[in-house]
Design an enzyme around this catalytic site. Structure first.
Site, short mmCIF file in Angstrom:
data_model
loop_
_atom_site.label_atom_id
_atom_site.label_comp_id
_atom_site.label_asym_id
_atom_site.label_seq_id
_atom_site.Cartn_x
_atom_site.Cartn_y
_atom_site.Cartn_z
N ASN A 7 -3.44 -28.87 -3.19
CA ASN A 7 -3.47 -28.80 -1.73
C ASN A 7 -2.13 -29.37 -1.26
OD1 ASN A 7 -3.64 -29.74 1.02
ND2 ASN A 7 -5.83 -29.40 0.94
N ASN A 9 -0.81 -29.60 1.73
CA ASN A 9 -0.74 -30.25 3.05
C ASN A 9 0.55 -29.82 3.76
OD1 ASN A 9 -1.53 -31.80 5.22
ND2 ASN A 9 -0.75 -33.71 4.37
N GLU A 35 -3.93 -25.08 1.83
CA GLU A 35 -3.40 -25.70 3.04
C GLU A 35 -1.87 -25.52 3.11
OE1 GLU A 35 -4.59 -29.43 5.94
OE2 GLU A 35 -4.93 -29.65 3.80
N ASP A 148 -9.23 -27.10 -3.36
CA ASP A 148 -9.73 -28.27 -2.66
C ASP A 148 -11.14 -27.93 -2.18
OD1 ASP A 148 -10.33 -30.35 -1.00
OD2 ASP A 148 -8.59 -30.13 0.30
N ASN A 150 -13.26 -30.27 -1.17
CA ASN A 150 -13.62 -31.26 -0.15
C ASN A 150 -14.96 -31.93 -0.41
OD1 ASN A 150 -11.71 -31.92 1.98
ND2 ASN A 150 -11.66 -29.73 2.42
N ASP A 245 -0.64 -35.37 0.29
CA ASP A 245 -1.66 -36.43 0.17
C ASP A 245 -2.63 -36.11 -0.98
OD1 ASP A 245 -2.70 -34.27 1.59
OD2 ASP A 245 -3.76 -35.50 3.06
N HIS A 246 -2.49 -34.94 -1.58
CA HIS A 246 -3.19 -34.56 -2.81
C HIS A 246 -2.21 -34.59 -3.97
CE1 HIS A 246 -6.89 -32.64 -0.88
NE2 HIS A 246 -6.07 -32.80 0.15
#
Length: 255
Positions: A7, A9, A35, A148, A150, A245-246
């Site tokens: 991911n 981001n 993302e 991802d 989630n 952030d991943h």
């Protein structure tokens, strides 16, 4: 066959943090991104279709939001964008590359962390997606579903599990859904087939010192057909650099 999922981001942000330099050094056969937060016309630089790869994007209609991509050294025999659900396909959450009998998917399952409305959308996605997963599990094709999801499946998959049992991503209903998937006999969590250790995370909040203290969640997966169990050879989570952030999840297969 080396497959990396991340991911990003924001793919342009990840590029500025040298993701593509690192990616090329890994020499993956396939890369699945989620993302991307960009539309194709915004990715006119050659860096966003790396040399030696066939590149496919499925963007969200909303600018700067969601979006998935697949890069592959080998040209797929077919590309499928979306699941046929207008509400989710406009958010750019699913792209499938087919290579003969093998399907590799980049999936971005909705988050429910922003409130009840998005959690309801997440539950709707999960309810609609499970029949697809069960049908795919029986159709004779081999699948590697990267992305991802989630959802942290078990207590071992997030640092502060006790305090997060009422939070999106670790709700009882979400964990039960993962249980149903991974006990069906059709699907495996490739990472956990190799690595049973704790403190193995793929996402960290940008708040506080979550990254520095490794207060994370394992919500990025490569979920694979049970028939591929003996093909999973190595797996790792790359944390030496931070592109997002991943963190990238890397799995090597004997395919």
């Amino acid at each position: 066959m080396r497959i990396i999922t991340l991911n990003a981001n924001g793919i342009r942000s990840a590029e500025r943090k040298n993701f593509f330099l690192w990616m090329q050094a890994q020499q993956p056969d396939i890369v699945c991104l989620q993302e991307t937060k960009a539309q194709l016309h915004q990715l006119d630089s050659d860096v966003f279709c790396p040399v030696g790869y066939h590149c496919y994007y499925h963007d969200a209609q909303k600018k700067g939001y969601s979006g998935v991509a697949i890069y592959s050294k080998k040209k797929p025999t077919e590309i499928i964008e979306g699941l046929g659900w207008p509400d989710m396909d406009t958010e750019g959450r699913f792209i499938e590359a087919r290579f003969g009998n093998l399907s590799v998917i980049s999936l971005y399952l909705p988050s429910g962390s922003s409130g009840e409305e998005r959690q309801a959308i997440k539950f709707s996605f999960m309810e609609r997606f499970m029949p697809f997963l069960m049908a795919w599990g029986k159709n004779g094709r081999d699948y590697i579903i990267c992305g991802d999801w989630n959802i942290a499946h078990k207590a071992i998959d997030l640092k502060n599990w006790r305090g997060n049992q009422k939070n999106s991503g670790f709700l009882p209903e979400e964990r039960a859904w993962m249980d149903e998937l991974l006990t069906s006999g059709h699907w495996l969590d490739a990472f956990r087939e190799i690595n049973q250790e704790g403190d193995q995370y793929t996402w960290w909040s940008n708040r506080g010192q979550a990254w520095a203290k490794n207060v994370g969640w394992r919500i990025d997966y490569q979920i694979v057909s049970a028939a591929l169990k003996d093909k999973i050879k190595t797996t790792s989570i790359y944390k030496d650099e931070r592109f997002s952030d991943h963190a990238p999840l890397i799995v090597d297969y004997d395919l």
